[in-house]
Scaffold this motif. Structure first.
Motif, PDB file in Angstrom:
ATOM      1  N   LEU A 185     -13.154  26.815   1.454  1.00 33.15           N
ATOM      2  CA  LEU A 185     -12.255  26.320   2.489  1.00 33.15           C
ATOM      3  C   LEU A 185     -11.381  25.232   1.884  1.00 33.15           C
ATOM      4  N   PRO A 186     -10.097  25.349   2.068  1.00 37.74           N
ATOM      5  CA  PRO A 186      -9.264  24.232   1.619  1.00 37.74           C
ATOM      6  C   PRO A 186      -9.581  23.003   2.477  1.00 37.74           C
ATOM      7  N   ILE A 187      -9.687  21.852   1.805  1.00 40.75           N
ATOM      8  CA  ILE A 187     -10.051  20.646   2.547  1.00 40.75           C
ATOM      9  C   ILE A 187      -8.783  19.926   2.939  1.00 40.75           C
ATOM     10  N   SER A 188      -8.197  20.385   3.982  1.00 38.11           N
ATOM     11  CA  SER A 188      -6.918  19.823   4.384  1.00 38.11           C
ATOM     12  C   SER A 188      -7.112  18.634   5.308  1.00 38.11           C
ATOM     13  N   ASN A 201       0.463  20.656  -5.885  1.00 38.22           N
ATOM     14  CA  ASN A 201       0.801  20.363  -7.282  1.00 38.22           C
ATOM     15  C   ASN A 201      -0.470  20.113  -8.075  1.00 38.22           C
ATOM     16  N   ASN A 202      -0.463  20.527  -9.328  1.00 42.49           N
ATOM     17  CA  ASN A 202      -1.599  20.267 -10.202  1.00 42.49           C
ATOM     18  C   ASN A 202      -1.238  19.200 -11.227  1.00 42.49           C
ATOM     19  N   VAL A 203      -2.262  18.510 -11.724  1.00 45.01           N
ATOM     20  CA  VAL A 203      -2.022  17.504 -12.761  1.00 45.01           C
ATOM     21  C   VAL A 203      -2.263  18.128 -14.135  1.00 45.01           C
ATOM     22  N   PHE A 204      -1.249  18.088 -14.953  1.00 46.24           N
ATOM     23  CA  PHE A 204      -1.336  18.526 -16.345  1.00 46.24           C
ATOM     24  C   PHE A 204      -0.720  17.467 -17.221  1.00 46.24           C
ATOM     25  N   PRO A 205      -1.073  17.397 -18.507  1.00 45.12           N
ATOM     26  CA  PRO A 205      -1.995  18.248 -19.262  1.00 45.12           C
ATOM     27  C   PRO A 205      -3.429  18.113 -18.750  1.00 45.12           C
ATOM     28  N   MET A 206      -4.265  19.008 -19.210  1.00 47.96           N
ATOM     29  CA  MET A 206      -5.666  18.958 -18.808  1.00 47.96           C
ATOM     30  C   MET A 206      -6.545  19.502 -19.935  1.00 47.96           C
ATOM     31  N   ILE A 255       0.851  -1.194   0.000  1.00 47.24           N
ATOM     32  CA  ILE A 255       0.000   0.000   0.000  1.00 47.24           C
ATOM     33  C   ILE A 255       0.886   1.242   0.000  1.00 47.24           C
ATOM     34  N   LEU A 256       0.641   2.082  -0.964  1.00 43.94           N
ATOM     35  CA  LEU A 256       1.452   3.284  -1.096  1.00 43.94           C
ATOM     36  C   LEU A 256       0.511   4.487  -1.021  1.00 43.94           C
ATOM     37  N   ILE A 257       0.543   5.176   0.098  1.00 48.52           N
ATOM     38  CA  ILE A 257      -0.326   6.354   0.236  1.00 48.52           C
ATOM     39  C   ILE A 257       0.450   7.580  -0.228  1.00 48.52           C
ATOM     40  N   LEU A 258      -0.120   8.283  -1.176  1.00 49.60           N
ATOM     41  CA  LEU A 258       0.486   9.536  -1.612  1.00 49.60           C
ATOM     42  C   LEU A 258      -0.294  10.656  -0.929  1.00 49.60           C
ATOM     43  N   ASN A 259       0.312  11.185   0.110  1.00 48.76           N
ATOM     44  CA  ASN A 259      -0.389  12.154   0.954  1.00 48.76           C
ATOM     45  C   ASN A 259       0.041  13.579   0.611  1.00 48.76           C
ATOM     46  N   ASN A 260      -0.902  14.333   0.070  1.00 48.83           N
ATOM     47  CA  ASN A 260      -0.606  15.750  -0.173  1.00 48.83           C
ATOM     48  C   ASN A 260      -1.405  16.639   0.783  1.00 48.83           C
ATOM     49  N   GLU A 261      -1.980  15.999   1.790  1.00 50.49           N
ATOM     50  CA  GLU A 261      -2.741  16.714   2.828  1.00 50.49           C
ATOM     51  C   GLU A 261      -3.881  17.557   2.268  1.00 50.49           C
ATOM     52  N   PHE A 262      -4.355  17.136   1.110  1.00 53.57           N
ATOM     53  CA  PHE A 262      -5.500  17.795   0.489  1.00 53.57           C
ATOM     54  C   PHE A 262      -6.332  16.748  -0.236  1.00 53.57           C
ATOM     55  N   LEU A 263      -7.585  17.063  -0.519  1.00 49.92           N
ATOM     56  CA  LEU A 263      -8.299  16.342  -1.553  1.00 49.92           C
ATOM     57  C   LEU A 263      -7.816  17.011  -2.833  1.00 49.92           C
ATOM     58  N   GLY A 264      -6.725  16.470  -3.355  1.00 49.82           N
ATOM     59  CA  GLY A 264      -5.937  17.185  -4.357  1.00 49.82           C
ATOM     60  C   GLY A 264      -6.695  17.621  -5.590  1.00 49.82           C
ATOM     61  N   MET A 265      -7.535  16.745  -6.112  1.00 47.31           N
ATOM     62  CA  MET A 265      -8.235  17.104  -7.344  1.00 47.31           C
ATOM     63  C   MET A 265      -9.285  18.187  -7.074  1.00 47.31           C
ATOM     64  N   VAL A 266      -9.905  18.114  -5.909  1.00 52.04           N
ATOM     65  CA  VAL A 266     -10.863  19.165  -5.532  1.00 52.04           C
ATOM     66  C   VAL A 266     -10.112  20.491  -5.399  1.00 52.04           C
ATOM     67  N   ARG A 267      -8.961  20.421  -4.737  1.00 55.77           N
ATOM     68  CA  ARG A 267      -8.166  21.639  -4.563  1.00 55.77           C
ATOM     69  C   ARG A 267      -7.715  22.211  -5.903  1.00 55.77           C
ATOM     70  N   GLN A 268      -7.325  21.308  -6.828  1.00 56.30           N
ATOM     71  CA  GLN A 268      -6.897  21.764  -8.163  1.00 56.30           C
ATOM     72  C   GLN A 268      -8.040  22.495  -8.879  1.00 56.30           C
ATOM     73  N   TRP A 269      -9.238  21.940  -8.801  1.00 57.01           N
ATOM     74  CA  TRP A 269     -10.386  22.592  -9.462  1.00 57.01           C
ATOM     75  C   TRP A 269     -10.726  23.915  -8.796  1.00 57.01           C
ATOM     76  N   GLN A 270     -10.608  23.922  -7.468  1.00 59.43           N
ATOM     77  CA  GLN A 270     -10.870  25.194  -6.773  1.00 59.43           C
ATOM     78  C   GLN A 270      -9.884  26.255  -7.241  1.00 59.43           C
ATOM     79  N   GLU A 271      -8.643  25.848  -7.372  1.00 64.52           N
ATOM     80  CA  GLU A 271      -7.611  26.808  -7.780  1.00 64.52           C
ATOM     81  C   GLU A 271      -7.824  27.255  -9.229  1.00 64.52           C
ATOM     82  N   LEU A 272      -8.159  26.305 -10.112  1.00 64.27           N
ATOM     83  CA  LEU A 272      -8.215  26.642 -11.533  1.00 64.27           C
ATOM     84  C   LEU A 272      -9.550  27.234 -11.976  1.00 64.27           C
ATOM     85  N   PHE A 273     -10.627  26.765 -11.375  1.00 61.46           N
ATOM     86  CA  PHE A 273     -11.943  27.141 -11.923  1.00 61.46           C
ATOM     87  C   PHE A 273     -12.873  27.845 -10.943  1.00 61.46           C
TER      88      PHE A 273
END
Lengths: 542, 41
Positions: free
Chosen positions: A515-518, B18-23, A490-508
């Motif tokens: 609130l960041p979901i840390s 970090n963000n995932v790209f391309p997108m 088991i390999l947990i990649l912990n970025n202390e965020f719901l990363g994809m949610v955070r990415q969408w919040q940042e981009l869109f």
């Protein structure tokens, strides 16, 4: 049949004698297990409860041939069965009780439905005379699961069990595979009946899992391919489900056509195949996405034009003639209008097509994909794999897994950024190596699916790559892993965020009003290693 | 981890933002795929 024979010969020592109806025949419960044996089932993932206890009681006499894995939650059972189905190529089997046991299966059923995974679930149900009375742990599982099963059925009379289970396995594994749920009332589990043996099902009226291929469409498709200047193949899990990896490889190699995979089609050909140009989709590779709108003939094999693959449909491959090979007629013309539909099992249609296509090479066209990869390397991959900072990236960790497993491992991923990164960077040498929740995007999928994946192919290394969010959704299955000593990494990649949610919040979205979901460091104070960049690489390479 | 006999759990702390790209941004066509945040319109 051995067990059955033994039971018939020694009626006083078997479970039947304990039932209040202790006369001849076998019980519905035993009929269920006999069906499993006849269908080649060896492993059951399940969780008992009141309404399925009679089947569990009968299971005792079968423990030498049916290995039951007691999970910690019914969702774990069905995801494990999905993982099993994905790596074994066979049907995964689940036991759950009525009411909450059955409703806990719903997410997994929906996941298996959208990802075409063959699973048979047997749920217990309250006695038939209590149906509709709001009995304890009663729920209308048939109505609840109808939209998320390929077929479901309620049995209230044991005499139906052999034929219904035969149908269940046949439907789950034939045509476009999918999940089947059989709900069996307690009285039917208990009921004794004259058992006439088990007969496998291979035909159901008006159900055509193996369509008759129309040769004229194959010929038309071959003609389009032979006339093409920039043909492009996109393929999905249909190649793997159809066990048509060899046929697919032969097709693209003879026709010389570059091919890109969907997330579920991944590993059908080795990731380093010279004609493999990468992954499609929202976070797929640059070239396959960009050049979809430059090809002149688009050949889709065993894939369903999911919106994550197509983006906006009115801007998707409008210039191209589209050939669609699929076993499910409802997928043809559903999202993308086809020029030539080739309805059939690709195990059959691909060789027909290969025979008719000419040997060709498209050096200039393939160079375009290479140029795109070079651009992607420069702008994205370089930073991901060789970042300038001391902070680890997910890509670096996946690259290390590649190096250590040499592309031979099964990689099970959850849902989110780590999934996209793992699928973008993982290397595979053989089919059925990538297990992930594609269509439904079920967080919490990976840990239980990895359990099943290991049982599905015990010889291979299973690495479960999971984000810190998804891991906490089904982490109770650590108990199952410990109890049954299941060898998964088991390999947990912990970025202390719901990363994809955070990415969408940042981009869109406006990040500052959300609130960041840390999430806290999950294993803090646990006796598990938490490693920094420097010692991860040192440790793993030694 | 891989040489260890039996199950193994490793938690790796990775970059937080970090963000995932391309997108292919939502609502865009596949040829509008972007390689970095700055390319999103």
């Amino acid at each position: 049949m051995e067990t059955l024979q033994k039971i018939k010969e020694t009626p006083k020592e078997n479970t039947l004698a304990k039932t209040p109806l202790g006369y001849g025949g076998i019980s519905g419960s035993i009929a269920v297990l006999e069906a499993f044996i006849a269908e080649g089932v060896s492993t059951i993932f399940g969780y008992p409860g009141g309404a399925i206890m009679l089947i569990y009681d009968a299971l005792y006499d079968y423990h030498d041939r049916l290995n039951h894995i007691l999970v910690r939650h019914e969702q774990g059972a069905i995801h494990a069965a999905q993982g099993y189905a994905r790596t074994s190529g066979d049907v995964g089997v689940v036991f759950a009780t009525s009411g909450p046991g059955a409703t806990n299966l719903v997410t997994g059923l929906a996941d298996a439905m959208i990802d075409s995974t063959p699973v048979v679930c047997v749920t217990g149900q309250v006695f038939a005379h209590l149906l509709g009375t709001d009995a304890f742990q009663e729920t209308d599982v048939i109505n609840i699961t109808t939209p998320v099963t390929k077929w479901n059925y309620q049995v209230t009379d044991a005499t139906e069990i052999p034929a219904v289970l035969a149908k269940a396995f046949y439907i789950a594994r034939s045509g476009r595979p999918g999940p089947v749920l059989i709900d069996i009332t307690k009285n039917a589990q208990l009921q004794l009946f004259d058992y006439e043996g088990y007969e496998k099902c291979n035909h159901i009226r008006s159900y055509r899992p193996a369509p008759i291929v129309r040769k004229e469409y194959v010929e038309e498709a071959a003609k389009l391919i032979n006339e093409a200047e920039r043909p492009f193949v996109i393929f999905g899990q249909g190649v793997i489900l159809g066990k048509a990896e060899k046929e697919f490889k032969a097709f693209i190699e003879k026709a010389g056509i570059p091919a890109a995979w969907t997330i579920l089609g991944m590993s059908a050909i080795p990731t380093d195949h010279p004609l493999g140009v990468g992954m499609l989709g929202m976070h797929g590779n640059y070239g396959p996405n960009l050049l979809t709108n430059e090809c002149d003939v688009l050949i889709a094999v065993g894939m369903r034009f999911d919106d994550r693959v197509t983006g906006r449909l009115d801007k998707y491959a409008k210039q191209a003639k589209v050939i669609h090979l699929d076993i499910d007629p409802s997928e043809i013309d559903k999202n993308v209008k086809t020029t030539v539909p080739v309805w059939g099992d690709c195990k059959e249609t691909l060789p027909m097509l290969t025979k008719l296509v000419e040997h060709k090479v498209y050096p200039q066209w393939i160079q375009k994909f290479a140029d795109c990869i070079a651009k992607e390397k420069e702008k994205v991959i370089k930073q991901e794999l060789n970042p300038s900072s001391e902070i680890l990236t997910m890509g670096e960790v996946i690259e290390l897994v590649n190096e250590l497993t040499k592309g031979d491992a099964i990689i099970v991923t959850d849902v989110g950024q780590h999934q996209m990164v793992a699928c973008r960077y993982a290397k595979y040498n053989q089919s059925k190596s990538n297990v992930t929740s594609g269509g439904l995007g079920t967080m919490g999928f990976a840990l239980p699916a990895a359990i099943g994946a290991k049982f599905g192919d015990k010889k291979r290394t299973v690495v479960a790559v999971i984000g810190d969010g998804g891991f906490q959704m089904t982490l109770q299955e650590l108990g199952t892993i410990m109890q049954f000593d299941i060898d998964i990494k088991i390999l947990i990649l912990n970025n202390e965020f719901l990363g994809m949610v955070r990415q969408w919040q940042e981009l869109f979205h406006q990040k500052d009003i959300h609130l960041p979901i840390s999430l806290a460091r999950i294993l803090y104070n646990w006796p598990a290693p938490i490693v920094s960049k420097v010692n991860l690489f040192a440790k793993e390479k030694n | 981890m891989l040489n260890h006999k039996g199950s193994y759990l490793l938690e790796v702390m990775v970059g937080k933002e970090n963000n995932v790209f391309p997108m292919v941004p939502q609502g865009k066509g596949v040829s509008e795929v972007v390689l970095c945040k700055e390319d999103i319109q």
